[in-house]
Design a protein around this motif. Sequence first.
Motif, PDB file in Angstrom:
ATOM      1  N   ARG A 130      19.639  33.633 -28.196  1.00 48.69           N
ATOM      2  CA  ARG A 130      18.357  33.002 -28.523  1.00 48.69           C
ATOM      3  C   ARG A 130      17.191  33.809 -27.958  1.00 48.69           C
ATOM      4  NH1 ARG A 130      19.020  28.771 -25.930  1.00 48.69           N
ATOM      5  NH2 ARG A 130      17.528  28.968 -24.232  1.00 48.69           N
ATOM      6  N   HIS A 131      17.358  34.343 -26.751  1.00 46.18           N
ATOM      7  CA  HIS A 131      16.294  35.161 -26.173  1.00 46.18           C
ATOM      8  C   HIS A 131      16.039  36.411 -27.018  1.00 46.18           C
ATOM      9  CE1 HIS A 131      16.017  32.435 -22.988  1.00 46.18           C
ATOM     10  NE2 HIS A 131      16.755  33.032 -22.069  1.00 46.18           N
ATOM     11  N   TYR A 132      17.095  37.046 -27.492  1.00 45.38           N
ATOM     12  CA  TYR A 132      16.915  38.214 -28.356  1.00 45.38           C
ATOM     13  C   TYR A 132      16.219  37.819 -29.667  1.00 45.38           C
ATOM     14  CZ  TYR A 132      19.622  41.660 -25.670  1.00 45.38           C
ATOM     15  OH  TYR A 132      20.057  42.554 -24.727  1.00 45.38           O
ATOM     16  N   GLN A 133      16.565  36.668 -30.214  1.00 49.21           N
ATOM     17  CA  GLN A 133      15.909  36.204 -31.434  1.00 49.21           C
ATOM     18  C   GLN A 133      14.414  35.982 -31.199  1.00 49.21           C
ATOM     19  OE1 GLN A 133      18.308  32.744 -32.229  1.00 49.21           O
ATOM     20  NE2 GLN A 133      19.730  33.861 -33.568  1.00 49.21           N
ATOM     21  N   ASN A 134      14.067  35.382 -30.058  1.00 47.05           N
ATOM     22  CA  ASN A 134      12.657  35.180 -29.732  1.00 47.05           C
ATOM     23  C   ASN A 134      11.946  36.519 -29.530  1.00 47.05           C
ATOM     24  OD1 ASN A 134      13.028  32.420 -29.852  1.00 47.05           O
ATOM     25  ND2 ASN A 134      13.236  32.150 -27.643  1.00 47.05           N
ATOM     26  N   ALA A 135      12.651  37.467 -28.917  1.00 45.95           N
ATOM     27  CA  ALA A 135      12.060  38.793 -28.723  1.00 45.95           C
ATOM     28  C   ALA A 135      11.773  39.462 -30.064  1.00 45.95           C
ATOM     29  CB  ALA A 135      12.993  39.656 -27.877  1.00 45.95           C
ATOM     30  N   ILE A 136      12.657  39.262 -31.030  1.00 48.41           N
ATOM     31  CA  ILE A 136      12.424  39.807 -32.375  1.00 48.41           C
ATOM     32  C   ILE A 136      11.178  39.170 -32.992  1.00 48.41           C
ATOM     33  CG2 ILE A 136      13.361  39.913 -34.717  1.00 48.41           C
ATOM     34  CD1 ILE A 136      16.152  40.193 -33.438  1.00 48.41           C
ATOM     35  N   ASP A 177      24.580  39.330 -32.640  1.00 49.57           N
ATOM     36  CA  ASP A 177      24.401  38.008 -33.240  1.00 49.57           C
ATOM     37  C   ASP A 177      22.936  37.772 -33.622  1.00 49.57           C
ATOM     38  OD1 ASP A 177      27.088  37.517 -32.903  1.00 49.57           O
ATOM     39  OD2 ASP A 177      26.845  36.319 -31.079  1.00 49.57           O
ATOM     40  N   ALA A 178      22.022  38.226 -32.767  1.00 43.77           N
ATOM     41  CA  ALA A 178      20.601  38.017 -33.042  1.00 43.77           C
ATOM     42  C   ALA A 178      20.149  38.823 -34.254  1.00 43.77           C
ATOM     43  CB  ALA A 178      19.773  38.398 -31.815  1.00 43.77           C
ATOM     44  N   THR A 179      20.599  40.070 -34.362  1.00 45.53           N
ATOM     45  CA  THR A 179      20.183  40.894 -35.495  1.00 45.53           C
ATOM     46  C   THR A 179      20.881  40.479 -36.785  1.00 45.53           C
ATOM     47  OG1 THR A 179      21.826  42.570 -34.852  1.00 45.53           O
ATOM     48  CG2 THR A 179      19.573  42.874 -34.070  1.00 45.53           C
ATOM     49  N   THR A 180      22.067  39.911 -36.683  1.00 47.43           N
ATOM     50  CA  THR A 180      22.715  39.349 -37.879  1.00 47.43           C
ATOM     51  C   THR A 180      21.876  38.218 -38.450  1.00 47.43           C
ATOM     52  OG1 THR A 180      24.922  39.934 -37.087  1.00 47.43           O
ATOM     53  CG2 THR A 180      24.782  38.206 -38.740  1.00 47.43           C
ATOM     54  N   GLU A 181      21.284  37.429 -37.556  1.00 51.33           N
ATOM     55  CA  GLU A 181      20.448  36.302 -37.968  1.00 51.33           C
ATOM     56  C   GLU A 181      19.068  36.763 -38.439  1.00 51.33           C
ATOM     57  OE1 GLU A 181      18.902  32.494 -38.599  1.00 51.33           O
ATOM     58  OE2 GLU A 181      20.988  33.059 -38.223  1.00 51.33           O
ATOM     59  N   ARG A 182      18.459  37.717 -37.735  1.00 51.07           N
ATOM     60  CA  ARG A 182      17.067  38.098 -38.008  1.00 51.07           C
ATOM     61  C   ARG A 182      16.912  39.430 -38.741  1.00 51.07           C
ATOM     62  NH1 ARG A 182      14.053  34.577 -34.627  1.00 51.07           N
ATOM     63  NH2 ARG A 182      15.331  32.691 -34.682  1.00 51.07           N
ATOM     64  N   GLY A 183      17.977  40.156 -38.947  1.00 52.10           N
ATOM     65  CA  GLY A 183      17.883  41.431 -39.645  1.00 52.10           C
ATOM     66  C   GLY A 183      17.907  42.598 -38.681  1.00 52.10           C
ATOM     67  N   PRO A 184      18.234  43.796 -39.161  1.00 52.58           N
ATOM     68  CA  PRO A 184      18.369  44.970 -38.295  1.00 52.58           C
ATOM     69  C   PRO A 184      17.039  45.378 -37.663  1.00 52.58           C
ATOM     70  CG  PRO A 184      18.458  45.613 -40.606  1.00 52.58           C
ATOM     71  CD  PRO A 184      18.496  44.112 -40.578  1.00 52.58           C
ATOM     72  N   LEU A 185      17.143  46.101 -36.551  1.00 51.76           N
ATOM     73  CA  LEU A 185      15.960  46.553 -35.834  1.00 51.76           C
ATOM     74  C   LEU A 185      15.391  47.839 -36.406  1.00 51.76           C
ATOM     75  CD1 LEU A 185      17.138  45.857 -32.150  1.00 51.76           C
ATOM     76  CD2 LEU A 185      15.826  44.363 -33.667  1.00 51.76           C
ATOM     77  N   CYS A 186      16.146  48.536 -37.254  1.00 50.63           N
ATOM     78  CA  CYS A 186      15.683  49.790 -37.861  1.00 50.63           C
ATOM     79  C   CYS A 186      15.869  49.733 -39.374  1.00 50.63           C
ATOM     80  CB  CYS A 186      16.460  50.983 -37.305  1.00 50.63           C
ATOM     81  SG  CYS A 186      16.297  51.217 -35.523  1.00 50.63           S
TER      82      CYS A 186
END
Length: 530
Positions: free
Chosen positions: A350-356, A399-408
């Motif tokens: 969840r913290h990574y998702q918020n960071a995104i 898990d966070a990038t699977t939910e919110r999409g890749p970082l690059c």
Amino acid sequence: MIKNHFHFSILFVLALSVFIVSCTPTSVQKNNSSVTESHLSEPPRVLAVWSQVVGESSDNALTGLILPQVAMRFVVGANADPSVCSVFSVSIKKQKNTTWMYMPEIKLQPRINTDNPFNDITVCEVSVPDSLKTQWFAARLEYKGAVVRLDSKLVEGDTRQTVGKGFTSGKADNSFAMVYGPGSIGQRQKGEITAISIGDTGCRGLPKNSSARMMQACDEKSWPLSTIAESAAALNPDLVLHVGDYRYFLEEEVSTDSWLYWQKDFFPAAQPLLLEAPWVFGRGNHEMCQSGYFGRGYFQLFGTESENECVESLSPWFFDVAVGGLQSNNAPHRFVIIDTNDDKAKSLTRHYQNAINMTREPAGPKSVWWLTHIPAYDLLYYSGSFHTGDTGVRNALSDATTERGPLCLAGKCSPSLFLLGHQHLYQHLNFIDSNNNAIFPQHYIVGHGGVKVDMSSPDNLHQTCSYDGFSFNGTQANTVTDTRTEHGFVYWQRSASTVDLPLGWRPTLYNEYGDIQSHPTGNVERCNPM
């Protein structure tokens, strides 16, 4: 006549008493005792002083550029009563070239923490009015109108094992207790903003029955934090970015989170750099709340205003900076700070998702870095085996990038950089595909700030190589790594000439003595870590 004169005398005495009471210095009461200037025969001893960015953690604040809020704090000892904070005063500079101004509306008060581990010192905080919170350029601590000087020397007469035998005394002793504020960030160097990144700065000591990797003498040669602090301070940075792990040293017969060890393991050695710029105090795994770690001390010293006890995992927070100050909106940049002290924390995804969310905020800066502690990916060798990163952090990030999409996407990464520690060396990892396009944010591991360094391979102090064991979104990465197993720090510069670089900043690698280290050029060999 005598009767009237007697009544007049009584009234005069009562009035005089009221006048004397009204002129007595005010003080905070505690256990029927108090501290006032008139009760003190000499100035209270100020052991440490610093300023720190506290940032913004609420998603509701995602409305554009966020001015950094900076808190000023200082430590008074020994056995100080909390009311001692109020006997000091503060003067500030609103801009670089303005005169110092005494600010009576600024309040000084003890930090209230229900989980405070310190009983022999007081941590004081300067409460700046809202109208100045994001604007003051510098502040200085005063006592009876005179600027306070630091006295951070170590406790005398302490002979337990290596405590007091080789630890660095305060090189900033007798320096003025003056720190920089938010108004200085981006305005100290003409046309650029600068930062120092550092991490894993404590000393291991010589604990009994430990492996060679865990043994480190705490003299200046083996533990060079004081040398690093002086070298970095000489560059006059706008910011210091510490990625966590301030404390390592401990002994069995004393509470590991006592002020004695914080003083010996961090403050006197780091103080020259603490005076030079506001710090970002990231949290490492050594700042966990569990017994045997140093989280309680971390929160008492460096916690934000919203926490009054040690908590398992902090929500991510962020702040923005810009060349010439944030009001200029010149080359703005965002730092997002993520707590990875516990790689198994349930809240980490969840913290990574918020960071995104903080990274992709439409009205925010396009240039973003993440500052955290434990790397999901690294390449190093210790304890007889090869390590490629932390699986707990890697899984949460995946898990966070699977939910919110890749970082690059299409060779562009946001964030462009992970600033990390945890591994005790310097390592730069650049994740690219066969066409040299970025497929994951670059990693800079800066865990070479003082603790005994680890090896990237059994026999190399400096190794540059490429590794093909990582993949992202189905694409195999050619991971070019540059590793140094020696102490130092990284100096960063952002200006109009760097905004189009992959990281938006220009890095310069320094060793502990302030000598510039070269970056790899040309083709590199395949990694052979074993």
